[in-house]
Write a protein that holds these residues in place. Sequence first.
Motif, PDB file in Angstrom:
ATOM      1  N   LEU A 118       0.864  -1.186   0.000  1.00 15.00           N
ATOM      2  CA  LEU A 118       0.000   0.000   0.000  1.00 15.00           C
ATOM      3  C   LEU A 118       0.899   1.234   0.000  1.00 15.00           C
ATOM      4  O   LEU A 118       1.122   1.851   1.047  1.00 15.00           O
ATOM      5  CB  LEU A 118      -0.914   0.004   1.230  1.00 15.00           C
ATOM      6  CG  LEU A 118      -1.852  -1.188   1.426  1.00 15.00           C
ATOM      7  CD1 LEU A 118      -2.619  -1.041   2.725  1.00 15.00           C
ATOM      8  CD2 LEU A 118      -2.815  -1.307   0.248  1.00 15.00           C
ATOM      9  N   PRO A 119       1.450   1.594  -1.147  1.00 13.50           N
ATOM     10  CA  PRO A 119       2.335   2.776  -1.186  1.00 13.50           C
ATOM     11  C   PRO A 119       1.566   4.051  -0.873  1.00 13.50           C
ATOM     12  O   PRO A 119       0.418   4.219  -1.286  1.00 13.50           O
ATOM     13  CB  PRO A 119       2.857   2.780  -2.630  1.00 13.50           C
ATOM     14  CG  PRO A 119       1.852   1.995  -3.407  1.00 13.50           C
ATOM     15  CD  PRO A 119       1.289   0.975  -2.465  1.00 13.50           C
ATOM     16  N   GLY A 149       5.543   2.705   2.188  1.00 18.58           N
ATOM     17  CA  GLY A 149       4.166   2.659   2.684  1.00 18.58           C
ATOM     18  C   GLY A 149       3.953   1.504   3.634  1.00 18.58           C
ATOM     19  O   GLY A 149       4.804   1.198   4.463  1.00 18.58           O
ATOM     20  N   CYS A 150       2.807   0.836   3.496  1.00 21.63           N
ATOM     21  CA  CYS A 150       2.429  -0.269   4.375  1.00 21.63           C
ATOM     22  C   CYS A 150       2.123  -1.506   3.537  1.00 21.63           C
ATOM     23  O   CYS A 150       2.203  -1.472   2.309  1.00 21.63           O
ATOM     24  CB  CYS A 150       1.211   0.116   5.213  1.00 21.63           C
ATOM     25  SG  CYS A 150       1.457   1.537   6.287  1.00 21.63           S
ATOM     26  N   HIS A 250     -10.567   1.459  -5.015  1.00 19.57           N
ATOM     27  CA  HIS A 250      -9.583   2.508  -4.689  1.00 19.57           C
ATOM     28  C   HIS A 250      -8.845   2.251  -3.377  1.00 19.57           C
ATOM     29  O   HIS A 250      -8.779   3.106  -2.500  1.00 19.57           O
ATOM     30  CB  HIS A 250     -10.259   3.879  -4.635  1.00 19.57           C
ATOM     31  CG  HIS A 250     -11.191   4.144  -5.772  1.00 19.57           C
ATOM     32  ND1 HIS A 250     -10.810   4.008  -7.080  1.00 19.57           N
ATOM     33  CD2 HIS A 250     -12.501   4.518  -5.800  1.00 19.57           C
ATOM     34  CE1 HIS A 250     -11.853   4.303  -7.883  1.00 19.57           C
ATOM     35  NE2 HIS A 250     -12.877   4.605  -7.126  1.00 19.57           N
ATOM     36  N   LEU A 251      -8.300   1.057  -3.249  1.00 18.64           N
ATOM     37  CA  LEU A 251      -7.571   0.708  -2.027  1.00 18.64           C
ATOM     38  C   LEU A 251      -6.311   1.551  -1.864  1.00 18.64           C
ATOM     39  O   LEU A 251      -5.976   1.959  -0.756  1.00 18.64           O
ATOM     40  CB  LEU A 251      -7.203  -0.783  -2.055  1.00 18.64           C
ATOM     41  CG  LEU A 251      -6.375  -1.318  -0.887  1.00 18.64           C
ATOM     42  CD1 LEU A 251      -7.175  -1.255   0.406  1.00 18.64           C
ATOM     43  CD2 LEU A 251      -5.921  -2.748  -1.161  1.00 18.64           C
ATOM     44  N   GLY A 265      -9.600   4.970   4.902  1.00 23.01           N
ATOM     45  CA  GLY A 265      -9.680   4.673   3.476  1.00 23.01           C
ATOM     46  C   GLY A 265      -9.502   3.197   3.184  1.00 23.01           C
ATOM     47  O   GLY A 265     -10.241   2.607   2.380  1.00 23.01           O
ATOM     48  N   VAL A 266      -8.536   2.567   3.847  1.00 21.39           N
ATOM     49  CA  VAL A 266      -8.280   1.134   3.636  1.00 21.39           C
ATOM     50  C   VAL A 266      -9.477   0.295   4.086  1.00 21.39           C
ATOM     51  O   VAL A 266      -9.966  -0.570   3.346  1.00 21.39           O
ATOM     52  CB  VAL A 266      -7.007   0.691   4.387  1.00 21.39           C
ATOM     53  CG1 VAL A 266      -6.863  -0.826   4.349  1.00 21.39           C
ATOM     54  CG2 VAL A 266      -5.772   1.348   3.783  1.00 21.39           C
ATOM     55  N   PHE A 267      -9.984   0.557   5.283  1.00 23.03           N
ATOM     56  CA  PHE A 267     -11.090  -0.255   5.799  1.00 23.03           C
ATOM     57  C   PHE A 267     -12.395   0.030   5.056  1.00 23.03           C
ATOM     58  O   PHE A 267     -13.237  -0.855   4.928  1.00 23.03           O
ATOM     59  CB  PHE A 267     -11.258  -0.017   7.298  1.00 23.03           C
ATOM     60  CG  PHE A 267     -10.113  -0.528   8.116  1.00 23.03           C
ATOM     61  CD1 PHE A 267      -9.677  -1.834   7.991  1.00 23.03           C
ATOM     62  CD2 PHE A 267      -9.443   0.294   9.004  1.00 23.03           C
ATOM     63  CE1 PHE A 267      -8.607  -2.316   8.725  1.00 23.03           C
ATOM     64  CE2 PHE A 267      -8.372  -0.165   9.751  1.00 23.03           C
ATOM     65  CZ  PHE A 267      -7.954  -1.476   9.612  1.00 23.03           C
ATOM     66  N   SER A 268     -12.558   1.246   4.544  1.00 25.05           N
ATOM     67  CA  SER A 268     -13.738   1.544   3.727  1.00 25.05           C
ATOM     68  C   SER A 268     -13.701   0.747   2.429  1.00 25.05           C
ATOM     69  O   SER A 268     -14.737   0.253   1.953  1.00 25.05           O
ATOM     70  CB  SER A 268     -13.806   3.044   3.424  1.00 25.05           C
ATOM     71  OG  SER A 268     -14.031   3.793   4.597  1.00 25.05           O
TER      72      SER A 268
END
Length: 292
Positions: A118-119, A149-150, A250-251, A265-268
């Motif tokens: 997840l940049p 990132g992660c 849109h991850l 944003g990630v969890f959405s």
Amino acid sequence: MYDFTEIFCSVDDFFKKFEPIYWQFLKQEKKRQRIRQATLSLSEIVTISICYKASQMHNFKAFFQLLCQYESRLFKELPCYKNILTLINQHQLAIHALHYALNQHKEDSYLWIDSTPLPVCKNKRIPKEHHALDDIASRGKSSMGWFYGCKLHLLMNHQGEIVNSDISNGHIADIRKVEKLVDGLSARVYGDRGYISQALKETLKEQGIDLITYPRKNMKVMLLPFSDEFHLRQRKRIETLIGLLKEKYHLVTGKHRSIAGFLSGVFSSLCAYQLCQKNKPQIHVVNSLAYP
């Protein structure tokens, strides 16, 4: 296409039970901070965040303007753009709780595991300062090269549903998250060569988990049962799931300005996939007893 009302009903069913616990938890954690109720309910805030991820739009401001123009009748009173962003970021924990609840009761005897970077910025910006996510982001390397990132670690069942997930720093190895992802489960887990570890395999075996991967080129080749060989070949389905998260929901985006914004944003995106994706990448399961 998604339906506001359908998504809201699914979200609201969860928060009817969870919301009192959530507010009580916030009061205990933030004793010195005043917690004010917004004009929107918690269900409405989370619904807006999920619908944005499912809307195929890359600009939240444009999405919110269209929401105010065409769908404002669905909400009692919509705040301004700045306030709705603040509300979504403040309640990223509630979105995480919803995602966790959607994962429940989706266990299976056959699971597939993988991770994806997840940049948080483009590679040419890596040498520059990135203060917003310094606490959780780090340099890492994937099959596509270096990134900053992660990492998102996912566990998927044969119906294409997310069984468990976790987020780590970019430099964390995939095998370090396996035990957490499969905690409390009993299944055969299929992964790529990044999950090869004899020590990990033996530890998981004691917990009822059989971790199966292809050997590396310099390792001794061992014949696998037909069912395991077939299920390993289907590992590309979890890559399809990751592709849907990135392209349709849109991850990955470099527009986050805070850790709370990044996590919400990630969890959405994960919730949007779980609630809105009708045709999930399913896998036909072959019974190991039928084929020796």
